[in-house]
Design an enzyme around this catalytic site. Structure first.
Site, PDB file in Angstrom:
ATOM      1  N   LYS A  21     -33.218 -99.182   1.082  1.00 41.77           N
ATOM      2  CA  LYS A  21     -33.394 -98.875  -0.156  1.00 41.77           C
ATOM      3  C   LYS A  21     -32.714-100.432  -0.411  1.00 41.77           C
ATOM      4  O   LYS A  21     -32.004-100.961   0.171  1.00 41.77           O
ATOM      5  CB  LYS A  21     -31.819 -98.215  -0.641  1.00 41.77           C
ATOM      6  N   GLU A  43     -28.168 -85.720  10.064  1.00 45.76           N
ATOM      7  CA  GLU A  43     -27.312 -86.393   9.178  1.00 45.76           C
ATOM      8  C   GLU A  43     -26.454 -85.331   8.503  1.00 45.76           C
ATOM      9  O   GLU A  43     -26.967 -85.020   8.016  1.00 45.76           O
ATOM     10  CB  GLU A  43     -27.405 -87.317   8.493  1.00 45.76           C
TER      11      GLU A  43
HETATM   12  N1  PSU Z   1     -29.321 -94.246   2.337  1.00 46.00           N
HETATM   13  C1  PSU Z   1     -29.157 -93.542   1.906  1.00 46.00           C
HETATM   14  N2  PSU Z   1     -29.084 -91.893   2.026  1.00 46.00           N
HETATM   15  C2  PSU Z   1     -27.613 -91.684   2.505  1.00 46.00           C
HETATM   16  C3  PSU Z   1     -27.089 -92.518   3.182  1.00 46.00           C
HETATM   17  C4  PSU Z   1     -27.910 -93.971   3.566  1.00 46.00           C
HETATM   18  O1  PSU Z   1     -30.417 -93.660   1.378  1.00 46.00           O
HETATM   19  O2  PSU Z   1     -26.960 -91.044   2.110  1.00 46.00           O
HETATM   20  C5  PSU Z   1     -25.602 -92.724   3.463  1.00 46.00           C
HETATM   21  C6  PSU Z   1     -26.295 -92.369   5.393  1.00 46.00           C
HETATM   22  O3  PSU Z   1     -25.273 -91.063   6.154  1.00 46.00           O
HETATM   23  C7  PSU Z   1     -26.005 -94.061   5.396  1.00 46.00           C
HETATM   24  C8  PSU Z   1     -24.882 -94.222   5.716  1.00 46.00           C
HETATM   25  O4  PSU Z   1     -25.454 -94.089   7.604  1.00 46.00           O
HETATM   26  O5  PSU Z   1     -24.751 -93.714   3.877  1.00 46.00           O
HETATM   27  C9  PSU Z   1     -24.484 -95.620   5.019  1.00 46.00           C
HETATM   28  O6  PSU Z   1     -22.914 -95.998   4.360  1.00 46.00           O
HETATM   29  P1  PSU Z   1     -22.657 -97.501   4.357  1.00 46.00           P
HETATM   30  O7  PSU Z   1     -23.210 -98.329   3.653  1.00 46.00           O
HETATM   31  O8  PSU Z   1     -21.570 -96.521   3.644  1.00 46.00           O
HETATM   32  O9  PSU Z   1     -22.573 -97.653   6.193  1.00 46.00           O
END
Ligand code: PSU
Ligand code: MN
Length: 285
Positions: free
Chosen positions: A140, A8
């Protein structure tokens, strides 16, 4: 065809600081190759979907501050309005599958945020729809882990512990969250996907791959940092798409970069496992 491993771009543009982001992105590609896979970092450039960003494009994502963060819901906006956009787990899964890719390595997926009403990541919905293997180090604990696991179950996502009986918490190997499905080899992961497809069961497989022992952080230590970060997010009125990047950078600065080093280590570890899964000899579909 199964040799490809999708990666990604949100982690590059919004998840890690420069220059660690670009170094890690290149290292992940190298490690996928070392383990028998073919890496394709996914992103959107000037509205064009790219399955396999060039090195210079990865570098520009790493440096730029005006790159959108798109989940599946926002892909068509970015393509129609000719924007530059980094893809999250949901968008990367969708675009990877569209291009016949079955394996995707990331750091952690999004989930249900804690102490905030109804912020649930699109990642979970995409996992429920799209039959692809996603390798992550769990989630996390900036998230509500229990609720995230419950949502994954509700949405019929197959969650496999990779050589573990517990759902790993990104920076921490150990957790109190027991998993009931465990696999011990890349082949077993592939066999599960093959049978999902054979039986016509929709949805993906989340492979929960614990962070390497030497970079893992103690649960209590990380929990303290997260509590502080969640509190300041509230104070600063941060929400929506900005929330995850905000929390990530906050815990990194609070820990003097220790969480950043852990993050990099688990990303590389997941790239290695993705490479092994993609290179497994048992693929037939
Ligand atoms: N968790 C991490 N690092 C990240 C992300 C999530 O530890 O970089 C990124 C991933 O791309 C995930 C996104 O799909 O954040 C999720 O964002 P949101 O919570 O806004 O859906
Ligand atoms: Mn959200």
């Amino acid at each position: 065809m199964e040799r490809i491993v999708a990666l990604e771009s949100t982690v590059i543009a919004h998840g890690l600081p420069f220059p660690e982001n670009v170094d890690t992105a290149f290292e992940m590609e190298r490690v996928v190759i070392e383990n028998g896979g073919l890496p394709k970092t996914i992103g959107i450039i000037d509205g064009e979907v790219r399955i396999g960003l060039q090195k210079e494009e990865i570098l520009s994502f790493a440096k730029a501050s005006d790159v959108m963060k798109v989940g599946t819901a926002e892909i068509a906006y970015a393509t129609a309005l000719k924007r530059n956009a980094a893809t999250t787990v949901s968008a990367t899964m969708f675009l990877a599958r569209l291009h016949g890719i079955s394996v995707f390595s990331t750091g952690g997926i999004g989930g249900v945020h804690r102490d905030i009403d109804w912020d649930v990541s699109q990642d979970i919905i995409e996992l429920s729809r799209n039959d692809i293997i996603v390798v992550s180090a769990g989630v996390k604990n900036i998230l509500d882990v229990q609720k995230t696991l419950e949502f994954l179950e509700t949405f019929q996502v197959t969650v496999l512990g990779y050589r573990t009986d517990y759902f790993p918490l990104f920076h921490c190997r150990d957790s109190q969250y027991r998993l009931n499905l465990r696999v011990d080899s890349p082949e077993e992961v592939v066999e599960v996907l093959k049978d999902k497809r054979r039986l016509g069961i929709k949805g993906g497989i989340l492979v929960a791959n614990p962070i390497p022992e030497e970079s893992a952080i103690d649960f209590d230590e990380i929990n303290l940092l997260v509590e502080q970060a969640v509190l300041s997010a509230r104070e600063d009125g941060i929400g929506g798409k900005a929330l995850t990047p905000y929390l990530l950078s906050k815990i990194s600065s609070l820990s003097d970069g220790k969480t950043l080093r852990a993050n990099i280590s688990l990303l590389i570890n997941n790239a290695a496992l993705g490479g092994k899964i993609a290179a497994s000899p048992v693929w037939t579909v």
